[in-house]
Design an enzyme around this catalytic site. Structure first.
Site, PDB file in Angstrom:
ATOM      1  N   HIS A 127       0.835  -1.207   0.000  1.00  0.00           N
ATOM      2  CA  HIS A 127       0.000   0.000   0.000  1.00  0.00           C
ATOM      3  C   HIS A 127       0.867   1.253   0.000  1.00  0.00           C
ATOM      4  O   HIS A 127       0.586   2.238  -0.703  1.00  0.00           O
ATOM      5  CB  HIS A 127      -0.912  -0.044   1.235  1.00  0.00           C
ATOM      6  CG  HIS A 127      -1.709   1.191   1.464  1.00  0.00           C
ATOM      7  ND1 HIS A 127      -1.353   2.131   2.418  1.00  0.00           N
ATOM      8  CD2 HIS A 127      -2.841   1.659   0.882  1.00  0.00           C
ATOM      9  CE1 HIS A 127      -2.232   3.120   2.403  1.00  0.00           C
ATOM     10  NE2 HIS A 127      -3.140   2.847   1.480  1.00  0.00           N
ATOM     11  N   GLU A 142       2.255   1.854  -3.441  1.00  0.00           N
ATOM     12  CA  GLU A 142       1.225   2.425  -4.331  1.00  0.00           C
ATOM     13  C   GLU A 142       1.153   3.946  -4.174  1.00  0.00           C
ATOM     14  O   GLU A 142       1.117   4.685  -5.162  1.00  0.00           O
ATOM     15  CB  GLU A 142      -0.134   1.795  -4.017  1.00  0.00           C
ATOM     16  CG  GLU A 142      -1.299   2.401  -4.780  1.00  0.00           C
ATOM     17  CD  GLU A 142      -2.507   2.646  -3.910  1.00  0.00           C
ATOM     18  OE1 GLU A 142      -3.053   3.772  -3.952  1.00  0.00           O
ATOM     19  OE2 GLU A 142      -2.917   1.722  -3.176  1.00  0.00           O
ATOM     20  N   HIS A 143       1.142   4.417  -2.925  1.00  0.00           N
ATOM     21  CA  HIS A 143       1.102   5.863  -2.667  1.00  0.00           C
ATOM     22  C   HIS A 143       2.296   6.564  -3.296  1.00  0.00           C
ATOM     23  O   HIS A 143       2.154   7.601  -3.946  1.00  0.00           O
ATOM     24  CB  HIS A 143       1.114   6.127  -1.155  1.00  0.00           C
ATOM     25  CG  HIS A 143      -0.244   6.131  -0.536  1.00  0.00           C
ATOM     26  ND1 HIS A 143      -0.728   7.182   0.200  1.00  0.00           N
ATOM     27  CD2 HIS A 143      -1.235   5.206  -0.541  1.00  0.00           C
ATOM     28  CE1 HIS A 143      -1.948   6.911   0.625  1.00  0.00           C
ATOM     29  NE2 HIS A 143      -2.280   5.707   0.192  1.00  0.00           N
ATOM     30  N   GLU A 148      -3.987   7.888   8.098  1.00  0.00           N
ATOM     31  CA  GLU A 148      -4.998   7.042   7.452  1.00  0.00           C
ATOM     32  C   GLU A 148      -5.279   5.802   8.301  1.00  0.00           C
ATOM     33  O   GLU A 148      -6.436   5.412   8.500  1.00  0.00           O
ATOM     34  CB  GLU A 148      -4.490   6.633   6.061  1.00  0.00           C
ATOM     35  CG  GLU A 148      -5.483   5.856   5.234  1.00  0.00           C
ATOM     36  CD  GLU A 148      -4.937   5.483   3.862  1.00  0.00           C
ATOM     37  OE1 GLU A 148      -5.305   4.410   3.362  1.00  0.00           O
ATOM     38  OE2 GLU A 148      -4.121   6.265   3.307  1.00  0.00           O
TER      39      GLU A 148
END
Length: 431
Positions: A69, A72-73, A144
């Site tokens: 993840h 991806e960012h 997040e």
């Protein structure tokens, strides 16, 4: 370049599959007279893939949870600008997501499809990480993670997975933890990128009013051949039994929420697809809005309109989930178990089955006019080395006689976990 036309006799539809010399699997579905095009460029790399090796490593490497993840960012930033600013010039709507078993970058557009595709193929193949930008991202992703810690819908699901699985990393939040992402640095990101973003581990899928030859020309121009690392992933052995029967947490909500999961053995390939489809049928027969059982629970006030079911399965994990809100979640669990055992003994309603099958098949046919649904199906099927038509063919082939067999196989009523989110101030939490 290996090129194949894949046609389905049942629907008359077809798409093109290309095995590119770089190793990339390419799927192209031409939709004449459609205004929207949709493209996905994905890698078979998700949050569960934290243990791996290539032909260059003797032993398996374990990396921090949440790194897929995180990667991806970071991939949306390059040395010069933010990728979204490039898409703004073409008018495309772009996004990305990381799931348990894949990471995908996508766009949809009505114009400038080839310019948008060039952006997609270029930035996904051009990582740029520095220690400074990596550390900056830790604060953003940490926020997040903390936000989802207070999200009841998120927590009731992951608490169920943590109760269900002893060792499989599917029980870990896709974004990881604040502690795990603190271990991520630029070198680790490059290591994971170079391992999993190899074109032999990736799929490009595009549907819309497009020119196949132009797309393949762009691929020849832009794709980078980095060889095949012969990637191998691994998981710790996972017992068949659930880890905990019940997990309870308290958050600021008005009505208790629940997820009830029945753990089953995962399958692979076409067997996994058939298991998922047949289990979806079984869940609908047990408890969709047309079933007598659903109506009884609803009339008794045990469930409300939030009640739903789903099959959750992937690489090394598989379960069937009932979820929603209830003043008495444990009674809902007990009633579901009773209904499952009754259906194992008495069977299902054939007329209800036929109606469910027609509705399921009809939804798949409607999706054949939706570029997003088509491109997504091609990508998901491609990652499992299946045909994009296997879903339609499997649904068409499902038989009423298969339902009780699937019920027996997927629903062991001794192998169930209930996750409950209670309002703050309820009786003492049990963990």
């Amino acid at each position: 370049m290996e090129k194949q036309i894949v046609k389905n006799e049942r629907t008359g539809e077809q798409y093109t599959y290309v095995k590119h010399p770089t190793g990339l699997d390419i799927y192209i579905w031409k939709m004449e007279d459609y205004s929207t095009s949709y493209a996905l460029f994905g890698t078979k790399y998700g949050s569960i893939n934290t243990k791996f090796r290539t032909k260059n490593e003797k032993d398996f490497i374990t990396v921090p949870n949440g790194i897929a993840h995180y990667l991806e960012h970071k991939l949306f930033e390059n040395e010069d600008c933010d990728v979204f600013s490039l898409y703004a010039k073409t008018g495309a709507s772009a996004n990305a997501y990381t799931s348990f078993d894949k990471t995908c970058y996508l766009f949809s557009c009505t114009d400038n499809v080839y310019e948008s595709l060039e952006i997609l193929l270029s930035f996904v193949q051009s990582p740029y990480f520095t220690e400074e930008t990596v550390q900056k991202e830790q604060g953003i992703i940490g926020q997040e993670i903390r936000m989802y810690d207070d999200n009841a819908g998120w927590r009731v699901f992951f608490n169920m997975l943590q109760g269900m699985y002893h060792n499989h990393p599917v029980k870990i939040d896709i974004a990881g933890t604040v502690e795990s992402i603190a271990q991520i640095n630029a070198d680790l990101l490059y290591q994971c990128y170079n391992t999993f973003y190899n074109l032999n581990n990736m799929v490009l899928s595009i549907a819309g009013n497009i020119d196949e030859d132009k797309i393949l020309e762009m691929c020849d121009k832009l794709l980078k051949n980095n060889g095949n690392p012969e990637l191998e992933t691994a998981f710790e052995p996972e017992p068949d039994t659930v880890c905990q029967k019940e997990v309870v947490q308290q958050l600021e909500i008005a009505v208790p929420m629940f997820n009830i999961g029945f753990k089953a053995k995962p399958e692979t390939g076409i067997d996994a697809l058939r298991a998922e489809i047949e289990t979806n049928f079984v869940l609908a027969l047990l408890a969709n809005g047309s079933s007598d059982f659903y109506k009884k629970l609803y009339d008794e006030g045990l469930i409300n309109s939030t009640f739903s079911t789903e099959v959750f399965s992937g690489d090394g994990y598989c379960c069937s989930i009932f979820g929603g809100e209830s003043r008495n979640p444990r009674m809902v669990r007990d009633r579901i178990i009773e209904e499952i055992e009754r259906c194992k003994k008495d069977g299902f309603d054939r007329e209800l089955f036929e109606g469910i099958k027609k509705a399921y098949y009809g939804a798949l046919i409607r999706n054949l006019s939706d570029a997003e649904a088509i491109a997504t199906n091609m990508l998901n099927s491609g990652m499992e080395k299946l045909s994009a038509f296997d879903v339609i063919e499997t649904v068409a082939d499902v038989k009423f006689e298969d339902m009780t067999k699937r019920l027996e196989k997927q629903f062991n009523t001794e192998n169930v976990t209930i996750s409950i989110i209670e309002p703050i101030g309820s009786k003492e939490e049990q963990n």
